[in-house]
Design an enzyme around this catalytic site. Sequence first.
Site, PDB file in Angstrom:
ATOM      1  N   ARG A 115      -0.967  14.658  13.636  1.00 50.06           N
ATOM      2  CA  ARG A 115       0.296  15.190  14.163  1.00 50.06           C
ATOM      3  C   ARG A 115       0.323  16.701  13.982  1.00 50.06           C
ATOM      4  O   ARG A 115       1.179  17.252  13.270  1.00 50.06           O
ATOM      5  CB  ARG A 115       1.487  14.563  13.405  1.00 50.06           C
ATOM      6  CG  ARG A 115       1.579  13.050  13.524  1.00 50.06           C
ATOM      7  CD  ARG A 115       2.692  12.436  12.696  1.00 50.06           C
ATOM      8  NE  ARG A 115       2.421  12.448  11.263  1.00 50.06           N
ATOM      9  CZ  ARG A 115       1.712  11.506  10.623  1.00 50.06           C
ATOM     10  NH1 ARG A 115       1.220  10.481  11.298  1.00 50.06           N
ATOM     11  NH2 ARG A 115       1.501  11.577   9.323  1.00 50.06           N
ATOM     12  N   HIS A 152      -3.860  13.902   0.790  1.00 48.76           N
ATOM     13  CA  HIS A 152      -4.172  12.953   1.862  1.00 48.76           C
ATOM     14  C   HIS A 152      -3.070  12.971   2.927  1.00 48.76           C
ATOM     15  O   HIS A 152      -3.352  13.046   4.128  1.00 48.76           O
ATOM     16  CB  HIS A 152      -4.326  11.541   1.286  1.00 48.76           C
ATOM     17  CG  HIS A 152      -4.472  10.482   2.332  1.00 48.76           C
ATOM     18  ND1 HIS A 152      -5.598  10.355   3.109  1.00 48.76           N
ATOM     19  CD2 HIS A 152      -3.614   9.512   2.750  1.00 48.76           C
ATOM     20  CE1 HIS A 152      -5.432   9.340   3.960  1.00 48.76           C
ATOM     21  NE2 HIS A 152      -4.244   8.816   3.762  1.00 48.76           N
ATOM     22  N   GLU A 154     -10.601  12.247   6.988  1.00 51.57           N
ATOM     23  CA  GLU A 154     -10.439  13.590   6.423  1.00 51.57           C
ATOM     24  C   GLU A 154     -11.787  14.287   6.228  1.00 51.57           C
ATOM     25  O   GLU A 154     -11.923  15.480   6.512  1.00 51.57           O
ATOM     26  CB  GLU A 154      -9.738  13.511   5.064  1.00 51.57           C
ATOM     27  CG  GLU A 154      -8.306  13.044   5.119  1.00 51.57           C
ATOM     28  CD  GLU A 154      -7.859  12.622   3.735  1.00 51.57           C
ATOM     29  OE1 GLU A 154      -7.361  13.467   2.985  1.00 51.57           O
ATOM     30  OE2 GLU A 154      -8.026  11.429   3.384  1.00 51.57           O
ATOM     31  N   LYS A 161      -4.906  -1.870   9.943  1.00 53.14           N
ATOM     32  CA  LYS A 161      -5.213  -1.938   8.507  1.00 53.14           C
ATOM     33  C   LYS A 161      -5.179  -3.352   7.949  1.00 53.14           C
ATOM     34  O   LYS A 161      -5.403  -3.544   6.760  1.00 53.14           O
ATOM     35  CB  LYS A 161      -4.204  -1.084   7.729  1.00 53.14           C
ATOM     36  CG  LYS A 161      -4.480   0.393   7.855  1.00 53.14           C
ATOM     37  CD  LYS A 161      -3.334   1.197   7.300  1.00 53.14           C
ATOM     38  CE  LYS A 161      -3.679   2.668   7.312  1.00 53.14           C
ATOM     39  NZ  LYS A 161      -4.671   3.011   6.276  1.00 53.14           N
ATOM     40  N   GLN A 175      -4.844   2.294  14.797  1.00 52.42           N
ATOM     41  CA  GLN A 175      -3.702   2.803  14.029  1.00 52.42           C
ATOM     42  C   GLN A 175      -2.930   3.878  14.797  1.00 52.42           C
ATOM     43  O   GLN A 175      -1.701   3.843  14.885  1.00 52.42           O
ATOM     44  CB  GLN A 175      -4.214   3.364  12.695  1.00 52.42           C
ATOM     45  CG  GLN A 175      -3.139   3.947  11.793  1.00 52.42           C
ATOM     46  CD  GLN A 175      -3.734   4.575  10.532  1.00 52.42           C
ATOM     47  OE1 GLN A 175      -4.921   4.443  10.259  1.00 52.42           O
ATOM     48  NE2 GLN A 175      -2.915   5.256   9.769  1.00 52.42           N
ATOM     49  N   ARG A 233      -8.894   3.757  12.811  1.00 55.19           N
ATOM     50  CA  ARG A 233      -8.009   4.892  13.100  1.00 55.19           C
ATOM     51  C   ARG A 233      -7.541   4.943  14.539  1.00 55.19           C
ATOM     52  O   ARG A 233      -6.449   5.444  14.806  1.00 55.19           O
ATOM     53  CB  ARG A 233      -8.722   6.196  12.749  1.00 55.19           C
ATOM     54  CG  ARG A 233      -9.117   6.327  11.304  1.00 55.19           C
ATOM     55  CD  ARG A 233      -7.911   6.257  10.388  1.00 55.19           C
ATOM     56  NE  ARG A 233      -8.308   6.428   9.001  1.00 55.19           N
ATOM     57  CZ  ARG A 233      -7.492   6.238   7.980  1.00 55.19           C
ATOM     58  NH1 ARG A 233      -6.245   5.854   8.178  1.00 55.19           N
ATOM     59  NH2 ARG A 233      -7.917   6.407   6.752  1.00 55.19           N
ATOM     60  N   GLU A 287      -8.967   3.831  -2.873  1.00 55.20           N
ATOM     61  CA  GLU A 287      -7.664   3.682  -3.526  1.00 55.20           C
ATOM     62  C   GLU A 287      -7.824   2.998  -4.891  1.00 55.20           C
ATOM     63  O   GLU A 287      -8.856   2.379  -5.181  1.00 55.20           O
ATOM     64  CB  GLU A 287      -6.725   2.828  -2.665  1.00 55.20           C
ATOM     65  CG  GLU A 287      -6.560   3.371  -1.246  1.00 55.20           C
ATOM     66  CD  GLU A 287      -5.327   2.861  -0.541  1.00 55.20           C
ATOM     67  OE1 GLU A 287      -4.373   2.427  -1.226  1.00 55.20           O
ATOM     68  OE2 GLU A 287      -5.317   2.910   0.699  1.00 55.20           O
ATOM     69  N   ASP A 341      -9.248   0.284   1.412  1.00 52.88           N
ATOM     70  CA  ASP A 341      -8.311  -0.143   2.463  1.00 52.88           C
ATOM     71  C   ASP A 341      -8.904   0.257   3.824  1.00 52.88           C
ATOM     72  O   ASP A 341      -8.551   1.273   4.402  1.00 52.88           O
ATOM     73  CB  ASP A 341      -6.956   0.544   2.215  1.00 52.88           C
ATOM     74  CG  ASP A 341      -5.919   0.177   3.256  1.00 52.88           C
ATOM     75  OD1 ASP A 341      -6.036  -0.911   3.858  1.00 52.88           O
ATOM     76  OD2 ASP A 341      -4.990   0.980   3.461  1.00 52.88           O
ATOM     77  N   THR A 375      -9.044  -5.746   3.340  1.00 52.43           N
ATOM     78  CA  THR A 375      -8.834  -4.804   2.240  1.00 52.43           C
ATOM     79  C   THR A 375      -9.699  -5.315   1.097  1.00 52.43           C
ATOM     80  O   THR A 375      -9.505  -6.441   0.638  1.00 52.43           O
ATOM     81  CB  THR A 375      -7.349  -4.772   1.810  1.00 52.43           C
ATOM     82  OG1 THR A 375      -6.544  -4.466   2.942  1.00 52.43           O
ATOM     83  CG2 THR A 375      -7.118  -3.750   0.718  1.00 52.43           C
ATOM     84  N   GLU A 412     -10.524   3.827   2.964  1.00 51.67           N
ATOM     85  CA  GLU A 412      -9.574   4.563   2.136  1.00 51.67           C
ATOM     86  C   GLU A 412      -9.878   4.214   0.691  1.00 51.67           C
ATOM     87  O   GLU A 412      -9.781   3.042   0.305  1.00 51.67           O
ATOM     88  CB  GLU A 412      -8.127   4.217   2.502  1.00 51.67           C
ATOM     89  CG  GLU A 412      -7.766   4.787   3.878  1.00 51.67           C
ATOM     90  CD  GLU A 412      -6.316   4.638   4.272  1.00 51.67           C
ATOM     91  OE1 GLU A 412      -5.826   5.527   4.986  1.00 51.67           O
ATOM     92  OE2 GLU A 412      -5.697   3.652   3.877  1.00 51.67           O
ATOM     93  N   ASP A 469       0.852  -1.190   0.000  1.00 54.49           N
ATOM     94  CA  ASP A 469       0.000   0.000   0.000  1.00 54.49           C
ATOM     95  C   ASP A 469       0.888   1.240   0.000  1.00 54.49           C
ATOM     96  O   ASP A 469       1.749   1.382   0.866  1.00 54.49           O
ATOM     97  CB  ASP A 469      -0.877  -0.038   1.265  1.00 54.49           C
ATOM     98  CG  ASP A 469      -1.907   1.076   1.284  1.00 54.49           C
ATOM     99  OD1 ASP A 469      -2.221   1.618   0.207  1.00 54.49           O
ATOM    100  OD2 ASP A 469      -2.389   1.395   2.381  1.00 54.49           O
TER     101      ASP A 469
HETATM  102  O1  LIG Z   1       0.121   9.447   7.935  1.00 51.87           O
HETATM  103  C1  LIG Z   1      -0.226   8.474   8.617  1.00 51.87           C
HETATM  104  O2  LIG Z   1       0.173   8.328   9.764  1.00 51.87           O
HETATM  105  C2  LIG Z   1      -1.116   7.434   8.094  1.00 51.87           C
HETATM  106  C3  LIG Z   1      -1.630   7.444   6.869  1.00 51.87           C
HETATM  107  C4  LIG Z   1      -2.538   6.421   6.394  1.00 51.87           C
HETATM  108  O3  LIG Z   1      -3.238   5.762   7.144  1.00 51.87           O
HETATM  109  C5  LIG Z   1      -2.609   6.230   4.949  1.00 51.87           C
HETATM  110  C6  LIG Z   1      -2.239   4.908   4.376  1.00 51.87           C
HETATM  111  O4  LIG Z   1      -2.585   3.776   4.690  1.00 51.87           O
HETATM  112  C7  LIG Z   1      -1.602   5.080   3.077  1.00 51.87           C
HETATM  113  C8  LIG Z   1      -2.612   5.615   2.128  1.00 51.87           C
HETATM  114  O5  LIG Z   1      -3.599   4.921   1.897  1.00 51.87           O
HETATM  115  O6  LIG Z   1      -2.435   6.723   1.608  1.00 51.87           O
HETATM  116 CA   LIG Z   2      -4.134   2.833   2.535  1.00 55.15          CA
HETATM  117 MG   LIG Z   3      -6.200  -2.601   4.577  1.00 54.42          MG
END
Ligand SMILES: O=C(O)/C=C/C(=O)CC(=O)CC(=O)O
Ligand SMILES: [Ca+2]
Ligand SMILES: [Mg+2]
Length: 404
Positions: free
Chosen positions: A132, A123, A344, A239, A226, A223, A189, A219, A243, A187, A116
């Site tokens: 962050r 994004h 988002e 994640k 994560q 969150r 994609e 995907d 998928t 997500e 991925d």
């Molecule tokens: O920036 C992060 O900490 C996390 C980003 C994502 O979760 C995105 C990811 O899985 C990659 C993507 O689909 O763009």
């Molecule tokens: Ca992703």
């Molecule tokens: Mg996934």
Amino acid sequence: MSWIDDPEFRADRPFGPQTLPYGVIDTEGGRQVAVRVGDHALPLRPLADALGERVGPLVAADSLDPLLAAGRVAWQELRVRLGEAVRSASAPRGASLLPLAEVRPVLPFTVADYVDFYASRHHAENVARILRPDAEPLLPNWTHLPVGYHGRAGTVVVSGTDVVRPSGQRRSTGGPVFGPTERLDIEAEVGFVCGGPVASRVPTSAVTEHVFGVALVNDWSARDIQAWEYQPLGPFLGKSFATSIAAWITPLEALTVARVTPPLPDHPLLEYLLESGPWGLDLSLEVRWNGTLVATPPFATMSWTCAQQLAHLTSNGATVRPGDLFASGTVSGPERRQRGSFLELSWGGREPVTLDDGTRRTFLEDGDTVMITATAPGDGGSLVGLAEVTGTVLAGPADQREQR
Ligand SMILES: O=C(O)/C=C/C(=O)CC(=O)CC(=O)O
Ligand SMILES: [Ca+2]
Ligand SMILES: [Mg+2]
């Protein structure tokens, strides 16, 4: 006039003769490779003889695996033969159409490795601002290489498969808790399905030797899991639970007219990432949440192309093999309504999205259904479709109570 009697089988509709995506369906005659024509599936095993001795046997199988392994010359020949078969005035002997509503597509190929990427600048910047807020939104490496991670091939599921709400550890006041995710997300994609010879150090110019086709991917992402687990090694259980991939794979060749130049960085790239012809793709995605159109992510805004991603993925000597799947990363455009994740769209859960039925959502609730579709420009003003990827969220097992 084609023998195919389906109002959706026209060049100005996404699944006309210009598209011809491949899938695998369960039929009374067993599992079969098929091609989508409008709102019908055309099983190919009965046509194997008519398609000729070189490519016929490839579609007599019960998955796309032999076709993926066969490589570009076979892919081209099959596409030419199928184009003739579906455009001809009389049906080839043995051909029969099955309404899509009556067929059950299965995962069409054996997913080998799954990668991925993270190719949308919008994004990446949005997620960083949400997760962050005190750090720079883009790390310095991001404009020099396509950032990615290796995912879990064994949990790639075909469109239509229910997604069971995952459980996991998340941060809480007073220490971590274990329980069902409270921030289940999507997500949107674009996935690239690989075939052809096993190879490493694939130059960007050889992308058509190794990418068979394109399929939408969702995907699914938890969150809260994560956000607690991902530093310093990156995405893991947040994640890996599911998928989803579309059931029908659009041949890369069908997207020739959709090729565009991606947004270019303001500094030179290392040579192995340069492209002689651009591999950005002008795909317009649509994301529907319980039927409401909530986002229209534009794939043409992605900063890294499939050719650059494949070149980077194999640049260290790692091999690519038939069945490998790599996904673009979440597709988000510059505008609010172009964001490809609910993280988002709801800006970290602070700004709910209102659906057509008046309900408000931040993250996914049990019973919610998400569908992603896409179209691209085709030859002579035609429209090329990427088939839907859809999934419904189910509650997790009842014994997955919260543990503190
Ligand atoms: O920036 C992060 O900490 C996390 C980003 C994502 O979760 C995105 C990811 O899985 C990659 C993507 O689909 O763009
Ligand atoms: Ca992703
Ligand atoms: Mg996934």
